[in-house]
Design a protein around this motif. Sequence first.
Motif, PDB file in Angstrom:
ATOM      1  N   ALA A   8      -8.624   1.916   6.878  1.00  0.00           N
ATOM      2  CA  ALA A   8      -7.401   2.233   7.616  1.00  0.00           C
ATOM      3  C   ALA A   8      -6.682   0.964   8.066  1.00  0.00           C
ATOM      4  O   ALA A   8      -5.450   0.882   8.040  1.00  0.00           O
ATOM      5  CB  ALA A   8      -7.736   3.104   8.828  1.00  0.00           C
ATOM      6  N   TYR A   9      -7.460  -0.054   8.449  1.00  0.00           N
ATOM      7  CA  TYR A   9      -6.871  -1.326   8.888  1.00  0.00           C
ATOM      8  C   TYR A   9      -6.098  -1.984   7.745  1.00  0.00           C
ATOM      9  O   TYR A   9      -4.966  -2.439   7.931  1.00  0.00           O
ATOM     10  CB  TYR A   9      -7.986  -2.249   9.386  1.00  0.00           C
ATOM     11  N   THR A  10      -6.715  -2.029   6.553  1.00  0.00           N
ATOM     12  CA  THR A  10      -6.015  -2.636   5.417  1.00  0.00           C
ATOM     13  C   THR A  10      -4.767  -1.838   5.049  1.00  0.00           C
ATOM     14  O   THR A  10      -3.760  -2.407   4.625  1.00  0.00           O
ATOM     15  CB  THR A  10      -6.946  -2.737   4.191  1.00  0.00           C
ATOM     16  N   ALA A 244      -0.310   7.536   9.739  1.00  0.00           N
ATOM     17  CA  ALA A 244      -1.502   8.226   9.238  1.00  0.00           C
ATOM     18  C   ALA A 244      -2.736   7.342   9.342  1.00  0.00           C
ATOM     19  O   ALA A 244      -3.811   7.791   9.774  1.00  0.00           O
ATOM     20  CB  ALA A 244      -1.276   8.650   7.783  1.00  0.00           C
ATOM     21  N   ASN A 245      -2.604   6.067   8.977  1.00  0.00           N
ATOM     22  CA  ASN A 245      -3.723   5.130   9.102  1.00  0.00           C
ATOM     23  C   ASN A 245      -4.081   4.898  10.566  1.00  0.00           C
ATOM     24  O   ASN A 245      -5.255   4.766  10.920  1.00  0.00           O
ATOM     25  CB  ASN A 245      -3.374   3.802   8.432  1.00  0.00           C
ATOM     26  N   GLN A 246      -3.062   4.870  11.402  1.00  0.00           N
ATOM     27  CA  GLN A 246      -3.304   4.692  12.837  1.00  0.00           C
ATOM     28  C   GLN A 246      -4.079   5.881  13.403  1.00  0.00           C
ATOM     29  O   GLN A 246      -4.976   5.715  14.249  1.00  0.00           O
ATOM     30  CB  GLN A 246      -1.961   4.531  13.549  1.00  0.00           C
ATOM     31  N   LYS A 247      -3.752   7.075  12.927  1.00  0.00           N
ATOM     32  CA  LYS A 247      -4.456   8.279  13.374  1.00  0.00           C
ATOM     33  C   LYS A 247      -5.916   8.248  12.934  1.00  0.00           C
ATOM     34  O   LYS A 247      -6.817   8.685  13.681  1.00  0.00           O
ATOM     35  CB  LYS A 247      -3.751   9.511  12.803  1.00  0.00           C
ATOM     36  N   VAL A 249      -7.772   5.572  12.533  1.00  0.00           N
ATOM     37  CA  VAL A 249      -8.461   4.641  13.429  1.00  0.00           C
ATOM     38  C   VAL A 249      -8.780   5.317  14.757  1.00  0.00           C
ATOM     39  O   VAL A 249      -9.894   5.197  15.298  1.00  0.00           O
ATOM     40  CB  VAL A 249      -7.603   3.384  13.660  1.00  0.00           C
ATOM     41  N   THR A 250      -7.824   6.067  15.285  1.00  0.00           N
ATOM     42  CA  THR A 250      -8.033   6.765  16.555  1.00  0.00           C
ATOM     43  C   THR A 250      -9.131   7.815  16.433  1.00  0.00           C
ATOM     44  O   THR A 250      -9.988   7.949  17.313  1.00  0.00           O
ATOM     45  CB  THR A 250      -6.715   7.437  17.007  1.00  0.00           C
ATOM     46  N   THR A 251      -9.120   8.571  15.328  1.00  0.00           N
ATOM     47  CA  THR A 251     -10.129   9.617  15.120  1.00  0.00           C
ATOM     48  C   THR A 251     -11.527   9.021  15.018  1.00  0.00           C
ATOM     49  O   THR A 251     -12.486   9.533  15.618  1.00  0.00           O
ATOM     50  CB  THR A 251      -9.796  10.417  13.859  1.00  0.00           C
ATOM     51  N   ILE A 252     -11.670   7.943  14.238  1.00  0.00           N
ATOM     52  CA  ILE A 252     -12.980   7.307  14.092  1.00  0.00           C
ATOM     53  C   ILE A 252     -13.446   6.739  15.422  1.00  0.00           C
ATOM     54  O   ILE A 252     -14.631   6.816  15.769  1.00  0.00           O
ATOM     55  CB  ILE A 252     -12.922   6.218  13.009  1.00  0.00           C
ATOM     56  N   ASP A 253     -12.519   6.181  16.178  1.00  0.00           N
ATOM     57  CA  ASP A 253     -12.877   5.635  17.489  1.00  0.00           C
ATOM     58  C   ASP A 253     -13.389   6.734  18.408  1.00  0.00           C
ATOM     59  O   ASP A 253     -14.383   6.545  19.135  1.00  0.00           O
ATOM     60  CB  ASP A 253     -11.661   4.942  18.108  1.00  0.00           C
ATOM     61  N   GLU A 254     -12.744   7.894  18.384  1.00  0.00           N
ATOM     62  CA  GLU A 254     -13.205   9.012  19.215  1.00  0.00           C
ATOM     63  C   GLU A 254     -14.576   9.505  18.760  1.00  0.00           C
ATOM     64  O   GLU A 254     -15.424   9.856  19.588  1.00  0.00           O
ATOM     65  CB  GLU A 254     -12.181  10.147  19.153  1.00  0.00           C
ATOM     66  N   THR A 255     -14.798   9.524  17.416  1.00  0.00           N
ATOM     67  CA  THR A 255     -16.101   9.945  16.888  1.00  0.00           C
ATOM     68  C   THR A 255     -17.207   8.987  17.332  1.00  0.00           C
ATOM     69  O   THR A 255     -18.293   9.413  17.735  1.00  0.00           O
ATOM     70  CB  THR A 255     -16.047  10.016  15.362  1.00  0.00           C
TER      71      THR A 255
END
Length: 266
Positions: A8-10, A244-247, A249-255
């Motif tokens: 997602a970062y790339t 979409a990529n930002q979302k 990152v947010t989803t993985i962070d919450e997981t």
Amino acid sequence: MVKGLYTAYTGMIEEMRRMDVMTNNLANASTTGFKKEGTVNQSFDAQLALRIKDSSDILPARKLGDVSLGVKVGETYRDYTQGSFYVTDNPYDVALDGEGFFAIEFRSKNGETSIKYTRDGAFTVDRNGYLMTKDGDYVLNANGARNTAGGQANYVRVDPNQDVTIDADGSVYQNNVRVSQIGIVDFADYNYLEKYGENLYDVVPGGQLRESAARIEQGCLEMSNVNVVTEMVNMITITRAYEANQKIVTTIDETLDKAVNAVGQV
């Protein structure tokens, strides 16, 4: 490392670079002779993942398959499609109808001279009668353009007090007398052209000059080939892809937060 975060970062970095190219196109939508740029996406080379430090495997490390490591800008290209003509009725404004470039003797801030190329035909005449760009660089005649040679003998010079007529082949007439010819050249492969700045192009080693079949239109200017509507649509597409990529990152962070603070307490 969580591969989803890296992917997602790339993707976000890629969209930022695409946005830089697109905003540069929009900024030059009114620049005479400007050619728009675009980007091509390319994924990083897939890497073979192996299971390591697994005591359940007696044999060598088990292969898990290929893993994608994200995306990057594969190539930035330039679209040399001809732009529309804008009629100015200025006798020193000229546009190229066809493939080709005007040859310019460019002088740097250090006083060094070199030959550059441009599609911008917004020329003027100084008090000595030399044809110049709006930035003060001399326009080369046919001999100077063909031989990539600068110097006073290869400048286009006219009488500033007389009317000027420029034919399709670049021949300059005053009082029905041919006084000079504007140099026009083309290149066998545009991949050997690189953007220099100030709407000029430079030739990298390997670039080959060839005769241009372009026709000169006097009293016109070639406008930028940037389509503002298309670029605005691209801006929306880039913004949506970035979000979409930002979302992700947010989803993985919450997981990860739940895995550490909730599951880890059980």
